[in-house]
Design a protein around this motif. Structure first.
Motif, PDB file in Angstrom:
ATOM      1  N   GLU A  19       0.827  -1.203   0.000  1.00 36.14           N
ATOM      2  CA  GLU A  19       0.000   0.000   0.000  1.00 36.14           C
ATOM      3  C   GLU A  19       0.866   1.259   0.000  1.00 36.14           C
ATOM      4  OE1 GLU A  19      -4.028  -1.508   2.322  1.00 36.14           O
ATOM      5  OE2 GLU A  19      -2.307  -0.802   3.494  1.00 36.14           O
ATOM      6  N   VAL A  20       2.043   1.164   0.585  1.00 38.52           N
ATOM      7  CA  VAL A  20       2.951   2.309   0.600  1.00 38.52           C
ATOM      8  C   VAL A  20       3.337   2.696  -0.823  1.00 38.52           C
ATOM      9  CG1 VAL A  20       5.218   3.127   1.366  1.00 38.52           C
ATOM     10  CG2 VAL A  20       3.829   1.697   2.885  1.00 38.52           C
ATOM     11  N   ASP A  21       3.593   1.709  -1.678  1.00 38.43           N
ATOM     12  CA  ASP A  21       3.925   1.994  -3.078  1.00 38.43           C
ATOM     13  C   ASP A  21       2.762   2.683  -3.784  1.00 38.43           C
ATOM     14  OD1 ASP A  21       6.281   0.629  -2.550  1.00 38.43           O
ATOM     15  OD2 ASP A  21       5.520  -1.256  -3.326  1.00 38.43           O
ATOM     16  N   ASP A  22       1.539   2.198  -3.512  1.00 36.38           N
ATOM     17  CA  ASP A  22       0.364   2.779  -4.164  1.00 36.38           C
ATOM     18  C   ASP A  22       0.170   4.243  -3.760  1.00 36.38           C
ATOM     19  OD1 ASP A  22      -0.149   0.342  -5.366  1.00 36.38           O
ATOM     20  OD2 ASP A  22      -1.430  -0.357  -3.717  1.00 36.38           O
ATOM     21  N   ILE A  23       0.473   4.548  -2.519  1.00 33.46           N
ATOM     22  CA  ILE A  23       0.334   5.935  -2.045  1.00 33.46           C
ATOM     23  C   ILE A  23       1.470   6.793  -2.573  1.00 33.46           C
ATOM     24  CG2 ILE A  23       0.259   7.409   0.003  1.00 33.46           C
ATOM     25  CD1 ILE A  23      -1.052   5.024   1.465  1.00 33.46           C
ATOM     26  N   ALA A  24       2.682   6.220  -2.641  1.00 27.20           N
ATOM     27  CA  ALA A  24       3.834   6.971  -3.132  1.00 27.20           C
ATOM     28  C   ALA A  24       3.658   7.391  -4.583  1.00 27.20           C
ATOM     29  CB  ALA A  24       5.102   6.134  -2.980  1.00 27.20           C
ATOM     30  N   ILE A  25       2.932   6.607  -5.355  1.00 29.33           N
ATOM     31  CA  ILE A  25       2.680   6.954  -6.757  1.00 29.33           C
ATOM     32  C   ILE A  25       1.995   8.314  -6.852  1.00 29.33           C
ATOM     33  CG2 ILE A  25       1.260   6.339  -8.764  1.00 29.33           C
ATOM     34  CD1 ILE A  25       1.924   3.414  -8.169  1.00 29.33           C
ATOM     35  N   TRP A  26       1.192   8.637  -5.851  1.00 31.54           N
ATOM     36  CA  TRP A  26       0.532   9.946  -5.801  1.00 31.54           C
ATOM     37  C   TRP A  26       1.398  10.984  -5.080  1.00 31.54           C
ATOM     38  CZ3 TRP A  26      -3.960  11.118  -8.265  1.00 31.54           C
ATOM     39  CH2 TRP A  26      -4.716  10.031  -8.738  1.00 31.54           C
ATOM     40  N   ALA A  27       1.992  10.601  -3.972  1.00 32.56           N
ATOM     41  CA  ALA A  27       2.696  11.565  -3.123  1.00 32.56           C
ATOM     42  C   ALA A  27       3.954  12.118  -3.786  1.00 32.56           C
ATOM     43  CB  ALA A  27       3.048  10.915  -1.788  1.00 32.56           C
ATOM     44  N   LEU A  76      -0.782  16.303   0.127  1.00 41.96           N
ATOM     45  CA  LEU A  76      -2.024  16.288  -0.654  1.00 41.96           C
ATOM     46  C   LEU A  76      -2.086  15.026  -1.512  1.00 41.96           C
ATOM     47  CD1 LEU A  76      -4.617  17.581  -1.730  1.00 41.96           C
ATOM     48  CD2 LEU A  76      -3.200  18.887  -3.348  1.00 41.96           C
ATOM     49  N   GLY A  77      -0.973  14.695  -2.165  1.00 38.57           N
ATOM     50  CA  GLY A  77      -0.935  13.474  -2.957  1.00 38.57           C
ATOM     51  C   GLY A  77      -1.131  12.238  -2.096  1.00 38.57           C
ATOM     52  N   ALA A  78      -0.515  12.236  -0.900  1.00 36.49           N
ATOM     53  CA  ALA A  78      -0.687  11.105   0.013  1.00 36.49           C
ATOM     54  C   ALA A  78      -2.142  10.984   0.458  1.00 36.49           C
ATOM     55  CB  ALA A  78       0.226  11.273   1.227  1.00 36.49           C
TER      56      ALA A  78
END
Length: 254
Positions: A19-27, A76-78
């Motif tokens: 899930e960290v990777d999925d969030i990092a894609i935005w953050a 904001l991305g996160a």
């Protein structure tokens, strides 16, 4: 580095490390854009002043990003990434804070390669030797300066270990780890910024980034004080309860 350490901390709380990777894609992209925007807004002359070129604002390899904008837009991305995963932003912010500090410690070494953002002249043994082409116009004969990038890098490493130590020693509440990161980082940034001699906007005798540090520290301190009186505790790493994952709807903060 931030993603790597956050994966470990996220998994220790009983969550899926991917899930960290999925969030990092935005953050991460939001952080890059935010950092660049902060730089352009606070140093507009090269882009919108006399003889400036607005298109240079897009050339992110010429002039670095500002950490304040990077963290703000990265958050904001996160938030978008967390919403898509059904994850509490506060929980994720607490997990990412130490890794973010370590990543900043690495990033600061770019100033060494570029011979930029150093401090006042010094004769101390660890003074940074600057080539004549990169020295300030008023002191071409002075060769060594305070390596402020090194000071901040070491400070950031200390902040990362402080956060991990505090998480194990104390029953921190939700959001407090990230607030402690913001407070601790800005204390160091204030005195390090005071040593720097690169061109910057001044207000009432202090550089813009000093005022930003004061504002961020104040907000973080208020949050820490208020959250100490109420709020849920973090699930400590390696705790028995961390291995039980709750339903996404239950984990979403209203």
């Amino acid at each position: 580095m931030a993603v790597w350490l956050t994966r470990q901390r996220w998994a220790a709380r009983g969550y899926d490390r991917h899930e960290v990777d999925d969030i990092a894609i935005w953050a991460v992209p939001f952080g890059v854009v935010g950092g660049r925007l902060y730089h352009v807004i606070t140093s507009p002359d090269a882009y919108f002043g006399e003889g400036g070129n607005p298109w240079k604002a897009l050339r992110i390899w010429e002039g670095g990003p500002g950490i304040w904008g990077a963290v703000m837009f990265g958050a904001l991305g996160a938030w978008i990434g967390c919403r898509r995963q059904g994850i509490s932003l506060l929980d994720f912010a607490d997990a990412v804070a130490p890794g973010l500090a370590l990543a900043q410690a690495v990033g600061r070494w770019g100033n060494w390669f570029n011979q930029e953002l150093y401090g006042r002249p010094t004769t101390l043994p660890w003074g940074l030797r600057i080539d004549p082409v990169h020295r300030p116009g008023g002191s071409p004969d002075i060769a060594t300066y305070h390596p402020t990038f090194l000071y901040e890098s070491l400070w950031d490493i200390g902040v990362a270990f402080l956060l991990m130590w505090a998480g194990r020693r104390s029953a921190l509440k939700r959001g407090q780890t990230f607030a402690l990161y913001a407070a601790a980082y800005t204390v160091g940034r204030f005195w390090i910024e005071y040593l720097r001699i690169d061109e910057a906007h001044d207000f009432a005798g202090l550089r813009l980034n000093d005022w930003t540090s004061i504002a961020v520290f104040s907000v973080a301190a208020v949050f820490l004080i208020r959250s100490a009186r109420r709020g849920e505790r973090e699930a400590p790493p390696d705790s028995d309860t961390a291995s039980v994952r709750s339903d996404p709807e239950e984990r979403t903060v209203a």
